[in-house]
Design a protein around this motif. Structure first.
Motif, PDB file in Angstrom:
ATOM      1  N   GLN A 131       0.924  -1.396   0.038  1.00 34.58           N
ATOM      2  CA  GLN A 131      -0.159   0.005   0.330  1.00 34.58           C
ATOM      3  C   GLN A 131       0.865   1.702   0.044  1.00 34.58           C
ATOM      4  O   GLN A 131       0.503   2.476  -0.540  1.00 34.58           O
ATOM      5  CB  GLN A 131      -0.378  -0.385   1.253  1.00 34.58           C
ATOM      6  CG  GLN A 131      -1.804   1.396   1.396  1.00 34.58           C
ATOM      7  CD  GLN A 131      -2.788   1.883   0.166  1.00 34.58           C
ATOM      8  OE1 GLN A 131      -3.049   0.779  -0.472  1.00 34.58           O
ATOM      9  NE2 GLN A 131      -3.357   2.839   0.606  1.00 34.58           N
ATOM     10  N   LEU A 132       1.449   1.204   1.291  1.00 35.92           N
ATOM     11  CA  LEU A 132       2.390   1.988   0.815  1.00 35.92           C
ATOM     12  C   LEU A 132       3.708   2.633  -0.755  1.00 35.92           C
ATOM     13  O   LEU A 132       3.780   3.761  -1.381  1.00 35.92           O
ATOM     14  CB  LEU A 132       4.161   1.987   1.920  1.00 35.92           C
ATOM     15  CG  LEU A 132       5.110   2.991   1.930  1.00 35.92           C
ATOM     16  CD1 LEU A 132       4.496   4.523   2.462  1.00 35.92           C
ATOM     17  CD2 LEU A 132       6.034   3.203   3.327  1.00 35.92           C
ATOM     18  N   GLU A 149      -1.279   0.830 -10.221  1.00 35.12           N
ATOM     19  CA  GLU A 149      -2.885  -0.075  -9.636  1.00 35.12           C
ATOM     20  C   GLU A 149      -3.230  -1.186  -9.639  1.00 35.12           C
ATOM     21  O   GLU A 149      -3.245  -1.797  -8.848  1.00 35.12           O
ATOM     22  CB  GLU A 149      -4.202   1.099  -9.382  1.00 35.12           C
ATOM     23  CG  GLU A 149      -4.495   2.432  -9.746  1.00 35.12           C
ATOM     24  CD  GLU A 149      -5.312   2.444  -8.310  1.00 35.12           C
ATOM     25  OE1 GLU A 149      -5.362   1.755  -7.941  1.00 35.12           O
ATOM     26  OE2 GLU A 149      -5.190   3.884  -7.204  1.00 35.12           O
ATOM     27  N   LEU A 185       2.125   2.504  -3.132  1.00 34.10           N
ATOM     28  CA  LEU A 185       1.282   1.993  -4.169  1.00 34.10           C
ATOM     29  C   LEU A 185       1.240   3.760  -3.416  1.00 34.10           C
ATOM     30  O   LEU A 185       1.079   4.891  -4.770  1.00 34.10           O
ATOM     31  CB  LEU A 185      -0.054   1.647  -3.991  1.00 34.10           C
ATOM     32  CG  LEU A 185      -1.050   2.341  -4.502  1.00 34.10           C
ATOM     33  CD1 LEU A 185      -1.203   2.018  -6.197  1.00 34.10           C
ATOM     34  CD2 LEU A 185      -2.449   1.650  -4.367  1.00 34.10           C
ATOM     35  N   GLU A 186       1.392   4.359  -2.694  1.00 38.05           N
ATOM     36  CA  GLU A 186       1.078   5.912  -2.308  1.00 38.05           C
ATOM     37  C   GLU A 186       2.178   6.643  -2.347  1.00 38.05           C
ATOM     38  O   GLU A 186       1.979   7.920  -2.732  1.00 38.05           O
ATOM     39  CB  GLU A 186       0.645   6.196  -1.117  1.00 38.05           C
ATOM     40  CG  GLU A 186      -0.344   5.687  -0.326  1.00 38.05           C
ATOM     41  CD  GLU A 186      -0.403   5.701   1.214  1.00 38.05           C
ATOM     42  OE1 GLU A 186      -0.069   6.869   1.840  1.00 38.05           O
ATOM     43  OE2 GLU A 186      -1.143   4.659   2.519  1.00 38.05           O
ATOM     44  N   LEU A 187       3.514   5.982  -2.734  1.00 33.73           N
ATOM     45  CA  LEU A 187       4.591   6.768  -3.563  1.00 33.73           C
ATOM     46  C   LEU A 187       4.801   6.372  -4.955  1.00 33.73           C
ATOM     47  O   LEU A 187       5.783   7.062  -4.966  1.00 33.73           O
ATOM     48  CB  LEU A 187       5.870   5.790  -2.929  1.00 33.73           C
ATOM     49  CG  LEU A 187       6.113   6.186  -0.686  1.00 33.73           C
ATOM     50  CD1 LEU A 187       7.080   5.228  -0.416  1.00 33.73           C
ATOM     51  CD2 LEU A 187       6.825   7.531  -0.878  1.00 33.73           C
TER      52      LEU A 187
END
Lengths: 271, 75
Positions: B44-45, B54, B47-49
């Motif tokens: 998830q991190l 996706e 993806l956030e970075l």
């Protein structure tokens, strides 16, 4: 297809039953409506009484509904995958926990959650600082670099642990600086577990809606001030997941006859 | 004793290298459930970075969730 139940998203303060449209979790696009007791209501949609997979698709579907409702109401988010058997169960629960929900709604009134993660950009610099700040580590490192033998495994492991402890202390100190810069404009904050070695802060801030812009500006200033050193991940506004996440256990429904999946808490909020 | 052997090979890398190796050892000690949840959080991190798309996220998530099923771990 399992027996039909009522999927719960959040609790709001309202005595008027409302329809938020066909945006419910699942493939059927179920209508999201409120079910009220006195002046509080649960936001729900029809959904089979089955356990949902905790994946991004499902948790996002849940969160989108809560965030949609949040545009109009103060919300108390209910934990992902909480499903009641029927309307009576929901009304009973609202009656039973009415005081608690009213109190929390008052506390969360006009509040939003903002998420701040801070990651060091260059770990080489951080480890250099650790060496300089901890002379004991520096001395051991010099010694180990000269030692090409295979001895002293225990010693090396315990010194490796010293580095880990020093990194944790450093994370704590750096996180304090960020909290220090933000706390005056927040109602409350919560420090969550950091992910990996680079992340030194993973915080959720509860902020009055009226101060969101001020918080944004302060984050911009911090990003500028630390632009060489820190990458910030700043996100929100979110419902107050870290401050008012409602958990309902099966026994509270009064009828423990359905396969509620929220008996097993998620250890941490992944999404 | 692969891990100990790994550490024995490390002196030239210094303490930070040893620290990283110990970190890996600790991770291997985690239970399957904790480990998979941790990897999901890291995913998830990433993806956030913006390190992964996706699509990549969803593909890896599916893989991790299936590993959780294989391990017989209740989610």
């Amino acid at each position: 297809m399992g027996r039909e139940g009522k999927y719960i998203y959040c609790i709001i303060g309202t005595e008027v039953e409302k329809n938020f449209g066909p945006v419910g979790i699942g493939e059927r696009g179920a209508e999201v409506i409120t079910l009220c007791h006195r002046d509080i209501g649960m936001v729900i949609s029809n959904h089979p009484l089955i356990k949902l997979v905790v994946n991004r698709e499902n948790t996002l579907a849940h969160e989108r509904v809560v965030e949609e409702v949040m545009k109009e109401f103060t919300v108390l988010p209910v934990r992902f995958c909480t499903i009641a058997s029927d309307i009576d169960e929901i009304k009973n629960l609202l009656a039973k926990r009415y005081g608690e929900f009213k109190d929390l709604l008052r506390k969360m009134d006009h509040k939003i959650e903002l998420s701040v993660k801070g990651l060091w950009k260059d770990m080489g610099i951080i480890y250099d600082e650790i060496r300089k700040e901890n002379l004991e580590i520096k001395r051991w490192e010099d010694k180990i670099q000269k030692d090409t033998g295979k001895g002293n495994i225990q010693e090396k492991i315990s010194v490796g642990m010293l580095v880990e402890e020093a990194l944790e202390r450093k994370k704590g100190k750096e996180a304090e600086k960020i909290i220090e810069a933000m706390w005056k404009i927040t109602a409350c904050y919560k420090l969550n577990t950091t992910i990996g070695n680079e992340m030194f802060i993973n915080a959720a801030f509860l902020v009055d809606r009226g101060r969101e812009r001020e918080f944004d500006n302060r984050m911009d200033e911090l990003s500028e001030e630390y632009k060489e050193r820190i990458k910030f991940l700043y996100a929100g506004p979110f419902p107050p997941y870290n401050f008012a996440n409602i958990i309902i256990y099966p026994e509270e429904w009064g009828m423990a006859s359905h396969p509620l999946c929220n008996r097993q808490p998620m250890d941490q909020k992944v999404y | 004793m692969l891990l100990i052997d790994d550490i024995l090979m490390l002196p030239a890398k210094g303490l930070i290298g040893i620290f990283k190796k110990i970190h890996e050892m600790v991770e291997q000690e985690l239970s399957d459930k904790t480990n998979i949840q941790k990897r999901l959080t890291e995913l998830q991190l990433r993806l956030e970075l913006g390190e992964i798309s996706e699509e990549e996220y969803e593909r890896e998530e599916k893989e991790l969730l299936s590993q959780m099923d294989d391990a017989g771990v209740a989610r």
